[in-house]
Design an enzyme around this catalytic site. Structure first.
Site, PDB file in Angstrom:
ATOM      1  N   GLU A 128       1.857  -0.475  -4.965  1.00 58.93           N
ATOM      2  CA  GLU A 128       0.967   0.637  -5.321  1.00 58.93           C
ATOM      3  C   GLU A 128       1.843   1.886  -5.320  1.00 58.93           C
ATOM      4  OE1 GLU A 128      -3.091   2.955  -3.958  1.00 58.93           O
ATOM      5  OE2 GLU A 128      -1.547   2.489  -2.496  1.00 58.93           O
ATOM      6  N   ASP A 145       0.834  -1.203   0.000  1.00 65.89           N
ATOM      7  CA  ASP A 145       0.000   0.000   0.000  1.00 65.89           C
ATOM      8  C   ASP A 145       0.874   1.261   0.000  1.00 65.89           C
ATOM      9  OD1 ASP A 145      -2.746   1.003   0.247  1.00 65.89           O
ATOM     10  OD2 ASP A 145      -2.095   1.779   2.191  1.00 65.89           O
TER      11      ASP A 145
HETATM   12  C1  BGC Z   1      -5.485   2.198  -0.674  1.00 59.34           C
HETATM   13  C2  BGC Z   1      -6.679   2.926  -0.170  1.00 59.34           C
HETATM   14  C3  BGC Z   1      -6.391   3.348   1.258  1.00 59.34           C
HETATM   15  C4  BGC Z   1      -5.092   4.148   1.355  1.00 59.34           C
HETATM   16  C5  BGC Z   1      -4.627   4.299   2.767  1.00 59.34           C
HETATM   17  C6  BGC Z   1      -4.454   3.270  -0.672  1.00 59.34           C
HETATM   18  O1  BGC Z   1      -3.939   3.811  -1.662  1.00 59.34           O
HETATM   19  O2  BGC Z   1      -5.638   1.614  -1.929  1.00 59.34           O
HETATM   20  O3  BGC Z   1      -7.838   2.157  -0.262  1.00 59.34           O
HETATM   21  O4  BGC Z   1      -7.437   4.125   1.730  1.00 59.34           O
HETATM   22  O5  BGC Z   1      -4.069   3.530   0.648  1.00 59.34           O
HETATM   23  O6  BGC Z   1      -4.144   3.105   3.268  1.00 59.34           O
END
Ligand code: BGC
Length: 518
Positions: free
Chosen positions: A253, A188
């Site tokens: 991500e 994340d």
């Molecule tokens: C996740 C989100 C989340 C955020 C904070 C991201 O980019 O995909 O769903 O709210 O991180 O953890």
């Protein structure tokens, strides 16, 4: 998939791990190889699980570690790999580390988080803003007078990744899950872990006055000192070595719009193995941006991009791309283009049905982006409504009277049962595309050669003997074919298309996969 919304196995209205296990055959039928689960850890749920209170457990609302073990065993038996979400940027404010950090400022846990004294006027020490609205600094609930950093909600305090103890904690957490059999980790906000050591103010690009929407607020600044610090990559080089012994995948991500900066996170295979390209899930139907963005990211990181146009954070592509059958066709056309680009291809749950956004009454919204920023945005609930399995109560998602996120029922034709086996349905088209990907391994093994030489909206590439072409224009376009006899193995519009002479007409907003006739 989003465990809260995929399938409810125990009938309490909340999706859970046993529900997922029971529905794995749907994924096998669809032809996927792996499943990524968003967080299921114990969590107070301020951000629906992205606020983790225990990195080694399962929230009772979703089951138990035993349920997790059953899920992994069953997935592996069916030939599916399991990727879990790891949330290293922040913990929950309910995590024992943060509780201890607040209760005892002299505890070693204090240094797990980012604390600073207030600015001279007593306000936040730094101008960084939260992705979820407002300042990213909140006062110490323990009353010390200091502030702590939270790039997301105040209930999601950011960890201090310059502290070696934090690195050690996460080594142990990753090892724990590898030993439990997981095949990979989706990391994340991977590009936000480390921060500028001096916490300098970000350059401000425009005034923030009257800006309500968190994304607009975020765009008022150049994010020079809060995200994408070079020191991030060192964390993932370390993780890369750690997971190598377990054969696990690191999937990042990384929310960057510059393909060259994103490529740093791969470090030629020595850091994160695959990184999501996150612009497409935010786009409306903007063919020029799609063309240039997809091409740019492919060229900068061939074989390392995780491609997707939908995820749990964005409105659904079928809606963003105009809605109705036209939006759905555009969505599948872009997916078809992505399918042979190498790296990985991800579908978001329900995308295979061509789902549009769920319809939710304002009083039923739950996403903090909407509930905490009134009038700012519809938030992410529209994409997270429960998966429609059939035309029974709650579309077969739960036997409880009401699902955790209450939305208007889906039309029977938009459910799995309503599309399975129905020639030309969105489900069958997605399945056909994935089958084709397996039937033509050159789509991921042979070198990729872009064939479109002009500046038009026809994007075409060839891998071995397979040609993939997507016409992003609203007019038909003609694609010249290399010498030989060719036939169409897949068309996103499910039409019948054959070459005439040495060319083929590609219908508007349609993708074709063209292979040699046998
Ligand atoms: C996740 C989100 C989340 C955020 C904070 C991201 O980019 O995909 O769903 O709210 O991180 O953890």
């Amino acid at each position: 998939m989003y465990p809260r919304s995929f399938a409810d196995g125990d009938g309490d209205g909340m999706g859970d791990l046993s529900g997922i296990t029971g529905r794995l055959p749907h994924l096998v039928d669809l032809g996927v190889d792996a499943v990524w689960l968003t967080p299921f850890y114990p969590s107070p749920g301020f951000d629906h699980g992205y606020d983790v209170a225990d990195y080694r457990g399962v929230d009772p609302a979703h089951g138990s570690l035993d349920h997790f073990d059953v899920l992994v065993t069953e997935a592996h038996r069916l030939g599916l790999r399991v990727i879990i979400d790891i949330v290293p940027n922040h913990t929950s404010s309910h995590h024992p580390w943060f509780r201890e950090a607040v209760a005892d400022p002299s505890s070693p846990r204090r240094d797990y988080y980012l604390w600073r004294d207030p600015a001279p006027d007593g306000g936040p020490p730094h101008n960084v803003v939260s992705f979820f609205g407002g300042s990213a600094w909140a006062p110490d609930p323990g009353g010390s007078g200091q502030y702590y950093c939270h790039l997301f909600l105040p209930e999601q305090p950011d960890l201090d990744w310059s502290n070696p103890a934090v690195l050690d904690e996460f080594d142990a957490i990753l090892t724990f899950w590898c030993e439990r059999g997981v095949d990979g980790f989706r990391i994340d906000v991977a590009n936000s872990l480390t921060k500028d050591p001096w916490f300098r103010d970000n350059p401000q690009l425009r005034t923030t006055e009257g800006v309500a929407d968190p994304i607009d607020l975020f765009l008022c600044f150049e994010h020079r000192y809060d995200i994408d610090q070079n020191s991030n990559v060192a964390v993932f080089r370390r993780w890369n070595r750690l997971v190598a012994g377990h054969g696990a995948l690191l999937l990042g991500e990384v929310g960057l719009v510059d393909p060259v900066r994103l490529a740093r996170y791969h470090d030629q295979g020595a850091a994160i193995h695959r990184t999501f390209y996150l612009e497409p899930p935010g786009w409306r139907w903007e063919p020029l941006r799609l063309r240039d963005g997809i091409r740019g990211f492919h060229l900068a990181s061939p074989g390392s991009v995780a491609w997707t146009i939908d995820n749990h954070d964005s409105a659904r592509s079928a809606s963003r791309f105009g809605g109705g059958d036209r939006g759905r066709l555009r969505s599948l056309t872009v997916t078809t283009l992505m399918a042979g680009l190498g790296g990985m291809l991800f579908l978001w749950q329900g995308q295979e049905l061509g789902l549009e956004n769920g319809v939710i009454a304002p009083e039923d919204l739950t996403d903090p982006i909407s509930t905490r920023n009134p009038g700012a945005t519809a938030g992410r609930d529209v994409t997270r409504t429960p998966m429609p399995w059939d035309d029974g109560p709650n579309n077969g998602f739960t036997t409880a009277g009401r699902a955790w996120l209450h939305a208007q029922p889906r039309d029977p034709a938009d459910t799995v049962a309503g599309q399975r086996g129905v020639e030309g349905s969105w489900l069958e088209r997605h399945r056909r595309l994935l089958v084709l990907r397996r039937e033509h391994p050159e789509l991921w093994t042979e070198p990729l050669q872009w064939l479109d030489t002009d500046a038009g909206l026809l994007m075409t590439y060839r891998r071995g003997d397979t040609i993939v072409t997507a016409n992003l224009d609203e007019y038909p376009t003609t694609l010249p074919l290399p010498p030989g006899a060719w036939t169409v193995a897949f068309s996103s519009d499910n039409g019948t298309h054959e070459p005439t002479g040495s060319a083929i007409e590609v219908p508007p907003e349609t993708a074709l996969v063209v292979v040699p006739s046998t």
